[in-house]
Design a protein around this motif. Structure first.
Motif, PDB file in Angstrom:
ATOM      1  N   SER A   1      28.239   0.260  99.826  1.00 14.92           N
ATOM      2  CA  SER A   1      27.312  -0.403 100.737  1.00 14.92           C
ATOM      3  C   SER A   1      25.986   0.343 100.717  1.00 14.92           C
ATOM      4  N   ILE A   2      24.903  -0.394 100.797  1.00 15.00           N
ATOM      5  CA  ILE A   2      23.588   0.216 100.925  1.00 15.00           C
ATOM      6  C   ILE A   2      22.938  -0.348 102.174  1.00 15.00           C
ATOM      7  N   ASN A   3      22.596   0.557 103.089  1.00 19.20           N
ATOM      8  CA  ASN A   3      22.064   0.168 104.395  1.00 19.20           C
ATOM      9  C   ASN A   3      22.909  -0.938 105.045  1.00 19.20           C
TER      10      ASN A   3
ATOM     11  N   GLN B   1      27.328  -4.664 101.852  1.00 20.03           N
ATOM     12  CA  GLN B   1      28.345  -4.302 100.860  1.00 20.03           C
ATOM     13  C   GLN B   1      28.037  -4.967  99.519  1.00 20.03           C
ATOM     14  N   VAL B   2      27.155  -4.309  98.771  1.00 21.01           N
ATOM     15  CA  VAL B   2      26.670  -4.890  97.512  1.00 21.01           C
ATOM     16  C   VAL B   2      27.693  -4.828  96.387  1.00 21.01           C
ATOM     17  N   CYS B   3      28.683  -3.955  96.518  1.00 19.48           N
ATOM     18  CA  CYS B   3      29.735  -3.834  95.497  1.00 19.48           C
ATOM     19  C   CYS B   3      31.089  -3.822  96.179  1.00 19.48           C
ATOM     20  N   ARG B   4      31.966  -4.693  95.751  1.00 18.51           N
ATOM     21  CA  ARG B   4      33.294  -4.802  96.337  1.00 18.51           C
ATOM     22  C   ARG B   4      34.324  -4.693  95.227  1.00 18.51           C
TER      23      ARG B   4
ATOM     24  N   GLU C   1      14.684   6.234 105.737  1.00 23.99           N
ATOM     25  CA  GLU C   1      16.084   6.614 105.536  1.00 23.99           C
ATOM     26  C   GLU C   1      16.885   5.539 104.805  1.00 23.99           C
ATOM     27  N   VAL C   2      17.688   5.977 103.856  1.00 24.77           N
ATOM     28  CA  VAL C   2      18.571   5.074 103.110  1.00 24.77           C
ATOM     29  C   VAL C   2      19.999   5.589 103.252  1.00 24.77           C
ATOM     30  N   HIS C   3      20.917   4.706 103.595  1.00 24.12           N
ATOM     31  CA  HIS C   3      22.320   5.094 103.751  1.00 24.12           C
ATOM     32  C   HIS C   3      23.162   4.419 102.675  1.00 24.12           C
ATOM     33  N   VAL C   4      23.746   5.227 101.830  1.00 25.41           N
ATOM     34  CA  VAL C   4      24.653   4.720 100.798  1.00 25.41           C
ATOM     35  C   VAL C   4      26.066   5.117 101.202  1.00 25.41           C
ATOM     36  N   GLU C   5      26.959   4.154 101.249  1.00 31.31           N
ATOM     37  CA  GLU C   5      28.359   4.449 101.557  1.00 31.31           C
ATOM     38  C   GLU C   5      29.232   4.031 100.392  1.00 31.31           C
ATOM     39  N   VAL C   6      30.036   4.984  99.928  1.00 33.80           N
ATOM     40  CA  VAL C   6      30.973   4.710  98.833  1.00 33.80           C
ATOM     41  C   VAL C   6      32.376   4.870  99.394  1.00 33.80           C
ATOM     42  N   ASP C   7      33.200   3.851  99.280  1.00 37.99           N
ATOM     43  CA  ASP C   7      34.592   3.965  99.724  1.00 37.99           C
ATOM     44  C   ASP C   7      35.494   3.960  98.499  1.00 37.99           C
ATOM     45  N   LEU C   8      36.189   5.090  98.295  1.00 33.97           N
ATOM     46  CA  LEU C   8      37.035   5.235  97.101  1.00 33.97           C
ATOM     47  C   LEU C   8      38.412   4.604  97.294  1.00 33.97           C
ATOM     48  N   HIS C   9      38.795   4.338  98.546  1.00 32.00           N
ATOM     49  CA  HIS C   9      40.132   3.810  98.835  1.00 32.00           C
ATOM     50  C   HIS C   9      41.224   4.651  98.179  1.00 32.00           C
ATOM     51  N   ALA C  10      41.089   5.969  98.329  1.00 29.35           N
ATOM     52  CA  ALA C  10      42.067   6.866  97.703  1.00 29.35           C
ATOM     53  C   ALA C  10      42.507   7.968  98.654  1.00 29.35           C
ATOM     54  N   GLY C  11      42.220   7.823  99.938  1.00 21.89           N
ATOM     55  CA  GLY C  11      42.626   8.853 100.897  1.00 21.89           C
ATOM     56  C   GLY C  11      41.830   8.737 102.182  1.00 21.89           C
ATOM     57  N   ASP C  12      41.847   9.800 102.979  1.00 26.67           N
ATOM     58  CA  ASP C  12      41.231   9.756 104.302  1.00 26.67           C
ATOM     59  C   ASP C  12      40.045  10.698 104.456  1.00 26.67           C
ATOM     60  N   ALA C  13      39.709  11.451 103.425  1.00 25.31           N
ATOM     61  CA  ALA C  13      38.648  12.448 103.570  1.00 25.31           C
ATOM     62  C   ALA C  13      37.273  11.822 103.310  1.00 25.31           C
ATOM     63  N   SER C  14      36.267  12.432 103.941  1.00 28.68           N
ATOM     64  CA  SER C  14      34.900  11.945 103.734  1.00 28.68           C
ATOM     65  C   SER C  14      33.914  13.102 103.773  1.00 28.68           C
ATOM     66  N   ALA C  15      32.720  12.857 103.258  1.00 27.26           N
ATOM     67  CA  ALA C  15      31.643  13.857 103.296  1.00 27.26           C
ATOM     68  C   ALA C  15      30.326  13.152 103.029  1.00 27.26           C
ATOM     69  N   THR C  16      29.245  13.757 103.532  1.00 26.81           N
ATOM     70  CA  THR C  16      27.903  13.222 103.295  1.00 26.81           C
ATOM     71  C   THR C  16      27.044  14.280 102.617  1.00 26.81           C
ATOM     72  N   VAL C  17      26.330  13.886 101.583  1.00 26.00           N
ATOM     73  CA  VAL C  17      25.352  14.756 100.930  1.00 26.00           C
ATOM     74  C   VAL C  17      23.993  14.072 101.032  1.00 26.00           C
ATOM     75  N   TRP C  18      22.964  14.871 101.353  1.00 24.79           N
ATOM     76  CA  TRP C  18      21.615  14.339 101.515  1.00 24.79           C
ATOM     77  C   TRP C  18      20.761  14.603 100.297  1.00 24.79           C
ATOM     78  N   THR C  19      19.955  13.628  99.948  1.00 24.39           N
ATOM     79  CA  THR C  19      19.006  13.838  98.851  1.00 24.39           C
ATOM     80  C   THR C  19      17.745  13.023  99.134  1.00 24.39           C
ATOM     81  N   ASN C  20      16.879  12.952  98.133  1.00 22.34           N
ATOM     82  CA  ASN C  20      15.640  12.193  98.237  1.00 22.34           C
ATOM     83  C   ASN C  20      15.508  11.276  97.044  1.00 22.34           C
ATOM     84  N   ASP C  21      14.533  10.390  97.111  1.00 23.89           N
ATOM     85  CA  ASP C  21      14.252   9.576  95.940  1.00 23.89           C
ATOM     86  C   ASP C  21      13.439  10.383  94.922  1.00 23.89           C
TER      87      ASP C  21
END
Lengths: 387, 387
Positions: B327-329, B332-335, B353-373
């Motif tokens: 998902s981007i902002n 859900q652009v990719c399913r 601010e841009v929020h990219v969310e990637v769901d791997l559907h492979a467990g329960d852990a998560s993390a966020t890393v920040w970057t720039n364009d």
């Protein structure tokens, strides 16, 4: 001087309307034999485009009759429907050529995440089949271009046999492989397992050592086709040498045409414990945006080279940071991890090619990885690609 | 609201002439106690600047009286002479303050591979010592800036105690740590080993998750100083929470001020088997020049996200590429690895601010890393830095 230079091949390139520009976008390469030996290597990205999934299976038996390639769409991340599109493309080519779909490889390049317009593609395949010619190589090389500014072709002559090739790729160039499609042909007589070994060895030291922007594609494919039409049974070593030279020539053309680049940068690491360690250190340097931006500014900022070298884990490459030397275009700007010759002695503005040499003083192995500088034009081209 | 906000600290920032611009370039932070507890974490780069080598030893006993910081020169890759310069700086500070040189940390930032002008630095230390004040934090925060456009400071209030901090860093931001200097102070009563654990835990989930340009520096240092002047013995968990919030605030300020950036990008990976796997996948996305250039162009090019996700080796993060959602902002652009909602629904131009969310559907852990364009201005600033 391209895929149709060796005997036994015909090719074509046509405009099917996949590209809105109207430029050629469908290519066909046909192996008329007598042999139809083939090998291929594919991207190591875990996200693999439909044509990669298809072609990996199709080449497994070492027999390929034709390769159909399209620009104007990668057919990647397009789900089961995208795979069906690839399958139908192979079946249509097989029908037109009178061969089995399982002997047709499919390669696609362009934007990820869009379905291909199958009507246009089918019509394009028909047109390409009608245009197949023994001098059709240059047209095919032109039809696989995306942001490439020039077609890339190569030719290596053996003793009564030859190797020809074409490639596309100008961005998303990173190992495993660079983002690229490549077809190499030969009329040498070679068995499928030998062809496979030759191609793997060749790509390992050529395309896999090009790292323009550190971005690995979903569609990379390198195909080797042998028609055996020369009737010459070539020693594996001689064929390996010719294929490696052809791949190296194409790899250098990819770097020279990388999106927005103003410098080609060869990073050679010497004095490493192993070749893998040398490659890892060279790759760390070729992936430093800071160093690559400095090269664009003609700034021999060796501190950024050393900072990149220092990011490689000790278990990957053993060396003592206090012994590392760095030369840029022959000037040893860093000696034993500290200040060497004045950086003012390095003139980066004089030529497009930049040679960085890093000596780890930790062994006898060496390797070179090629990259480009990071430029305004790179940002421009890649911020406007899909819109 | 900075290092002098907690009780027991004085600081100063002066212009010593290390920067040709005449801007402030020497900062001093003094812990007047009663405690002089300290902990620090340093760059994981194997090429470590002289002040890092020095300070790592000096902080080992958990006691630090003062931290001297200079911009205008990194004193990295300067050999034994550079180390001697750092040693002499610490001795000079110790002499002026009447403490042991072994209780003085040294931090430097600026160009790699140049010796510091020691006469200017010594005179600057004298001036800073003369200017030490209980409200000197802002001046200190200003004196450590390099390409930063604004000083970065923070403040977290506890119950009768507080945490203050300052940081610099605007480029070469990558984990292990971001290229940065940071001093965090507290008047809470804390033991040295607890301070060390608190600081390591805090940096792991804050500074180590900022990855502006993938380039790891030679000088990164984060220091935590405790004066104990509040007399309040704080629960480790409460102190950890406050220090983590202070570090997170400073980390976000680093991203917001990253060289040439026009977007701050948060990449959150969910559904991972482990937190480490989530971080590895998020980091792969934050290091994709292609994706970051697309963000600059306000192009929600999710194919480049997926291509980056696919580069993570299976032994680092187990997932099935055919199940990944992006998902981007919030769109859900990719399913399931394929086309989702139309990319036209994503408006990247609307906010920084841009929020990219990637769901791997492979467990329960998560993390966020920040970057720039990746922008024209990034290339511009980093192609002109050392010249």
């Amino acid at each position: 001087m391209t895929v149709t230079a060796p005997r036994g091949f015909r090719a074509a390139g046509v405009a099917a309307g996949l590209k809105s520009s109207g430029a050629p976008d469908v290519a066909l390469v046909v192996n008329d034999g007598p042999l139809q030996v083939a090998a291929a290597v594919f991207t190591s990205n875990r996200v693999q485009a439909a044509p990669v999934l298809w072609s990996r299976q199709a080449v497994a038996d070492g027999v390929v009759h034709a390769v159909v390639l399209n620009s104007g769409g990668a057919n990647a991340c397009t789900g089961p429907e995208g795979f069906l599109d690839t399958h139908r493309t192979a079946e249509h080519v097989a029908e037109v050529l009178g061969c089995s779909a399982g002997d047709v490889l499919v390669c696609s390049t362009g934007l990820i995440g869009e379905r291909l317009p199958m009507d246009l593609l089918r019509t394009g395949v028909d047109a390409a089949a009608g245009a197949l010619a023994a001098d059709g190589g240059p047209a095919a090389a032109r039809a696989i271009m995306t942001t490439d500014s020039v077609p890339k072709t190569t030719y290596v002559e053996g003793d009564g046999w030859s190797v020809g090739g074409m490639a596309k790729g100008a961005g998303m160039l990173a190992p495993g492989l660079a983002t690229m499609l490549c077809v190499v042909t030969t009329d040498a007589v070679v068995a499928a397992d030998a062809a496979d070994a030759v191609l793997r060895d060749a790509t390992r030291v050529t395309f896999d050592r090009v790292d323009s922007d550190g971005c690995m594609s979903t569609n990379d494919t390198v195909v080797l086709l042998s028609s055996g039409a020369s009737g010459v049974e070539v020693e594996p070593a001689a064929l390996a040498d010719a294929v490696t030279r052809a791949c190296a020539d194409l790899a250098r053309q990819l770097v020279a045409d990388a999106e927005g680049a103003s410098h080609d940068v060869a990073v050679t690491v010497r004095g490493a414990g192993t070749e893998e360690a040398a490659v890892a250190v060279a790759r760390a340097v070729t992936r430093s945006n800071l160093f690559k931006a400095a090269v664009f500014g003609n700034d021999p900022n060796w501190g950024r080279v050393l900072a990149a070298v220092g990011t490689v884990p000790v278990e990957v490459a053993a060396f003592d940071a206090d012994r590392v030397d760095v030369s840029i275009n022959g000037v040893q700007v860093c000696r034993a991890g500290g200040v060497g010759e004045p950086r003012e002695l390095v003139d980066l503005a004089a030529a497009r090619e930049v040679h960085v040499e890093v000596d780890l003083h930790a062994g006898d192995a060496s390797a070179t990885v090629w990259t480009n500088d990071l430029t305004h034009d790179y940002v421009h081209e890649n911020s406007a690609y899909s819109t």
